[in-house]
Design a protein around this motif. Sequence first.
Motif, PDB file in Angstrom:
ATOM      1  N   ASP A 166      55.298  46.250  35.832  1.00  0.00           N
ATOM      2  CA  ASP A 166      54.750  44.907  35.702  1.00  0.00           C
ATOM      3  C   ASP A 166      53.290  44.926  35.275  1.00  0.00           C
ATOM      4  O   ASP A 166      52.899  44.241  34.363  1.00  0.00           O
ATOM      5  CB  ASP A 166      54.884  44.133  37.005  1.00  0.00           C
ATOM      6  N   GLY A 167      52.484  45.709  35.942  1.00  0.00           N
ATOM      7  CA  GLY A 167      51.066  45.782  35.619  1.00  0.00           C
ATOM      8  C   GLY A 167      50.349  44.490  35.947  1.00  0.00           C
ATOM      9  O   GLY A 167      50.768  43.710  36.800  1.00  0.00           O
ATOM     10  N   LEU A 168      49.241  44.258  35.270  1.00  0.00           N
ATOM     11  CA  LEU A 168      48.415  43.072  35.453  1.00  0.00           C
ATOM     12  C   LEU A 168      48.465  42.243  34.180  1.00  0.00           C
ATOM     13  O   LEU A 168      48.505  42.791  33.078  1.00  0.00           O
ATOM     14  CB  LEU A 168      46.965  43.485  35.739  1.00  0.00           C
ATOM     15  N   TRP A 169      48.445  40.929  34.329  1.00  0.00           N
ATOM     16  CA  TRP A 169      48.528  40.023  33.184  1.00  0.00           C
ATOM     17  C   TRP A 169      47.336  39.077  33.197  1.00  0.00           C
ATOM     18  O   TRP A 169      47.054  38.439  34.208  1.00  0.00           O
ATOM     19  CB  TRP A 169      49.817  39.209  33.241  1.00  0.00           C
ATOM     20  N   TYR A 170      46.646  38.977  32.054  1.00  0.00           N
ATOM     21  CA  TYR A 170      45.492  38.087  31.930  1.00  0.00           C
ATOM     22  C   TYR A 170      45.593  37.272  30.655  1.00  0.00           C
ATOM     23  O   TYR A 170      46.160  37.715  29.660  1.00  0.00           O
ATOM     24  CB  TYR A 170      44.185  38.897  31.911  1.00  0.00           C
ATOM     25  N   GLN A 171      45.004  36.077  30.709  1.00  0.00           N
ATOM     26  CA  GLN A 171      44.949  35.206  29.533  1.00  0.00           C
ATOM     27  C   GLN A 171      43.668  35.543  28.786  1.00  0.00           C
ATOM     28  O   GLN A 171      42.573  35.292  29.279  1.00  0.00           O
ATOM     29  CB  GLN A 171      44.964  33.735  29.967  1.00  0.00           C
ATOM     30  N   LEU A 172      43.800  36.131  27.604  1.00  0.00           N
ATOM     31  CA  LEU A 172      42.632  36.543  26.821  1.00  0.00           C
ATOM     32  C   LEU A 172      42.119  35.391  25.962  1.00  0.00           C
ATOM     33  O   LEU A 172      40.920  35.151  25.871  1.00  0.00           O
ATOM     34  CB  LEU A 172      43.004  37.744  25.952  1.00  0.00           C
ATOM     35  N   ARG A 173      43.041  34.679  25.330  1.00  0.00           N
ATOM     36  CA  ARG A 173      42.748  33.472  24.543  1.00  0.00           C
ATOM     37  C   ARG A 173      43.898  32.503  24.754  1.00  0.00           C
ATOM     38  O   ARG A 173      44.807  32.768  25.528  1.00  0.00           O
ATOM     39  CB  ARG A 173      42.595  33.809  23.059  1.00  0.00           C
ATOM     40  N   LYS A 174      43.892  31.398  24.009  1.00  0.00           N
ATOM     41  CA  LYS A 174      44.893  30.351  24.222  1.00  0.00           C
ATOM     42  C   LYS A 174      46.321  30.885  24.136  1.00  0.00           C
ATOM     43  O   LYS A 174      47.127  30.651  25.017  1.00  0.00           O
ATOM     44  CB  LYS A 174      44.697  29.222  23.211  1.00  0.00           C
ATOM     45  N   ASN A 175      46.670  31.594  23.091  1.00  0.00           N
ATOM     46  CA  ASN A 175      48.026  32.097  22.930  1.00  0.00           C
ATOM     47  C   ASN A 175      48.034  33.631  22.841  1.00  0.00           C
ATOM     48  O   ASN A 175      48.840  34.211  22.135  1.00  0.00           O
ATOM     49  CB  ASN A 175      48.680  31.479  21.688  1.00  0.00           C
ATOM     50  N   THR A 176      47.108  34.253  23.575  1.00  0.00           N
ATOM     51  CA  THR A 176      46.990  35.711  23.578  1.00  0.00           C
ATOM     52  C   THR A 176      46.823  36.189  25.014  1.00  0.00           C
ATOM     53  O   THR A 176      45.956  35.682  25.732  1.00  0.00           O
ATOM     54  CB  THR A 176      45.777  36.167  22.741  1.00  0.00           C
ATOM     55  N   GLN A 177      47.657  37.147  25.399  1.00  0.00           N
ATOM     56  CA  GLN A 177      47.583  37.690  26.752  1.00  0.00           C
ATOM     57  C   GLN A 177      47.276  39.178  26.716  1.00  0.00           C
ATOM     58  O   GLN A 177      47.565  39.870  25.737  1.00  0.00           O
ATOM     59  CB  GLN A 177      48.891  37.456  27.503  1.00  0.00           C
ATOM     60  N   LEU A 178      46.696  39.648  27.803  1.00  0.00           N
ATOM     61  CA  LEU A 178      46.368  41.050  27.976  1.00  0.00           C
ATOM     62  C   LEU A 178      47.259  41.603  29.076  1.00  0.00           C
ATOM     63  O   LEU A 178      47.284  41.063  30.179  1.00  0.00           O
ATOM     64  CB  LEU A 178      44.894  41.206  28.350  1.00  0.00           C
ATOM     65  N   HIS A 179      48.002  42.655  28.763  1.00  0.00           N
ATOM     66  CA  HIS A 179      48.870  43.318  29.730  1.00  0.00           C
ATOM     67  C   HIS A 179      48.236  44.661  30.062  1.00  0.00           C
ATOM     68  O   HIS A 179      48.089  45.520  29.197  1.00  0.00           O
ATOM     69  CB  HIS A 179      50.268  43.504  29.144  1.00  0.00           C
ATOM     70  N   VAL A 180      47.849  44.843  31.309  1.00  0.00           N
ATOM     71  CA  VAL A 180      47.180  46.059  31.747  1.00  0.00           C
ATOM     72  C   VAL A 180      48.168  46.886  32.549  1.00  0.00           C
ATOM     73  O   VAL A 180      48.721  46.407  33.543  1.00  0.00           O
ATOM     74  CB  VAL A 180      45.928  45.728  32.600  1.00  0.00           C
ATOM     75  N   ALA A 194      40.776  48.398  37.494  1.00  0.00           N
ATOM     76  CA  ALA A 194      40.950  47.523  36.331  1.00  0.00           C
ATOM     77  C   ALA A 194      40.996  46.065  36.768  1.00  0.00           C
ATOM     78  O   ALA A 194      40.414  45.198  36.104  1.00  0.00           O
ATOM     79  CB  ALA A 194      42.219  47.901  35.570  1.00  0.00           C
ATOM     80  N   ARG A 195      41.672  45.782  37.873  1.00  0.00           N
ATOM     81  CA  ARG A 195      41.720  44.408  38.387  1.00  0.00           C
ATOM     82  C   ARG A 195      40.307  43.913  38.701  1.00  0.00           C
ATOM     83  O   ARG A 195      39.921  42.800  38.334  1.00  0.00           O
ATOM     84  CB  ARG A 195      42.580  44.339  39.646  1.00  0.00           C
ATOM     85  N   GLN A 196      39.520  44.740  39.363  1.00  0.00           N
ATOM     86  CA  GLN A 196      38.142  44.360  39.685  1.00  0.00           C
ATOM     87  C   GLN A 196      37.325  44.122  38.418  1.00  0.00           C
ATOM     88  O   GLN A 196      36.518  43.197  38.359  1.00  0.00           O
ATOM     89  CB  GLN A 196      37.489  45.454  40.539  1.00  0.00           C
ATOM     90  N   PHE A 197      37.554  44.947  37.403  1.00  0.00           N
ATOM     91  CA  PHE A 197      36.807  44.824  36.151  1.00  0.00           C
ATOM     92  C   PHE A 197      37.184  43.548  35.398  1.00  0.00           C
ATOM     93  O   PHE A 197      36.319  42.759  35.020  1.00  0.00           O
ATOM     94  CB  PHE A 197      37.062  46.063  35.278  1.00  0.00           C
ATOM     95  N   TYR A 198      38.492  43.331  35.186  1.00  0.00           N
ATOM     96  CA  TYR A 198      38.925  42.188  34.366  1.00  0.00           C
ATOM     97  C   TYR A 198      38.783  40.855  35.091  1.00  0.00           C
ATOM     98  O   TYR A 198      38.423  39.861  34.484  1.00  0.00           O
ATOM     99  CB  TYR A 198      40.358  42.386  33.878  1.00  0.00           C
ATOM    100  N   GLU A 199      39.056  40.837  36.393  1.00  0.00           N
ATOM    101  CA  GLU A 199      38.942  39.574  37.136  1.00  0.00           C
ATOM    102  C   GLU A 199      37.517  39.323  37.599  1.00  0.00           C
ATOM    103  O   GLU A 199      37.038  38.196  37.541  1.00  0.00           O
ATOM    104  CB  GLU A 199      39.886  39.582  38.338  1.00  0.00           C
ATOM    105  N   GLY A 200      36.836  40.368  38.077  1.00  0.00           N
ATOM    106  CA  GLY A 200      35.505  40.196  38.636  1.00  0.00           C
ATOM    107  C   GLY A 200      34.415  40.123  37.592  1.00  0.00           C
ATOM    108  O   GLY A 200      33.630  39.182  37.549  1.00  0.00           O
ATOM    109  N   LEU A 201      34.361  41.127  36.724  1.00  0.00           N
ATOM    110  CA  LEU A 201      33.263  41.228  35.774  1.00  0.00           C
ATOM    111  C   LEU A 201      33.483  40.381  34.526  1.00  0.00           C
ATOM    112  O   LEU A 201      32.580  39.682  34.067  1.00  0.00           O
ATOM    113  CB  LEU A 201      33.069  42.696  35.383  1.00  0.00           C
ATOM    114  N   LEU A 202      34.694  40.418  33.957  1.00  0.00           N
ATOM    115  CA  LEU A 202      34.968  39.660  32.731  1.00  0.00           C
ATOM    116  C   LEU A 202      35.545  38.278  32.993  1.00  0.00           C
ATOM    117  O   LEU A 202      35.717  37.495  32.065  1.00  0.00           O
ATOM    118  CB  LEU A 202      35.908  40.458  31.817  1.00  0.00           C
TER     119      LEU A 202
END
Length: 196
Positions: free
Chosen positions: A119-133, A66-74
């Motif tokens: 904890d999982g992984l945390w990504y910024q999806l939009r300005k005030n929206t985060q994705l918790h994986v 998932a880390r490779q997908f969200y950080e690498g591809l997206l």
Amino acid sequence: MLTEVHIVPLAFQTLASFLPSLPLDSLLSTQGIMVALLIAYAGAMWMFLTSAPKVYTVMVTDLELARQFYEGLLDLPVADVPLHYYYNYEQTLGAVGVDPLYASTANLTRSGSTYNNSDGLWYQLRKNTQLHVISGASMGAKNRQRHVCFDHDCLEQLLLRVQSYGVKYKIRRDNPLNFLVKDLDGRVIEMAEISN
């Protein structure tokens, strides 16, 4: 000779103008000050909670993939854990109530993993929206990696990101949303909305 001087703070004068029926000395009493402090505290908490980012949670089969997908591809930027998650309220809503059809308890832990599953992984999806994986999804058909979510808007935003980055995808179903994506290594990832 000095006569009696009344010094009233501007804030209390303003408050007193809104509440003309209350005598000023009751506002400056211990009880009045405590009520004012409680109102200020409620306002501060309201500001804190309304400024907190919206958080979407996605359960995945494998956190490293998932880390490779969200950080690498997206190319999603890594985000800090929101302050309200430090209070651990998500753990009371966690994978305990998830249907075993969608999550296998065997996948909740990975031996040799360096991730803390809470904890999982945390990504910024939009300005005030985060994705918790987080981990916890079972393998899909044909041993596909699965990313499952209970929120349609989350998967729509991820699909828009997939489309804008030119990633190969195939929509299988619109409601509930289900689509397939190929990662950098050619693995098929099933992105599935789980309807309540």
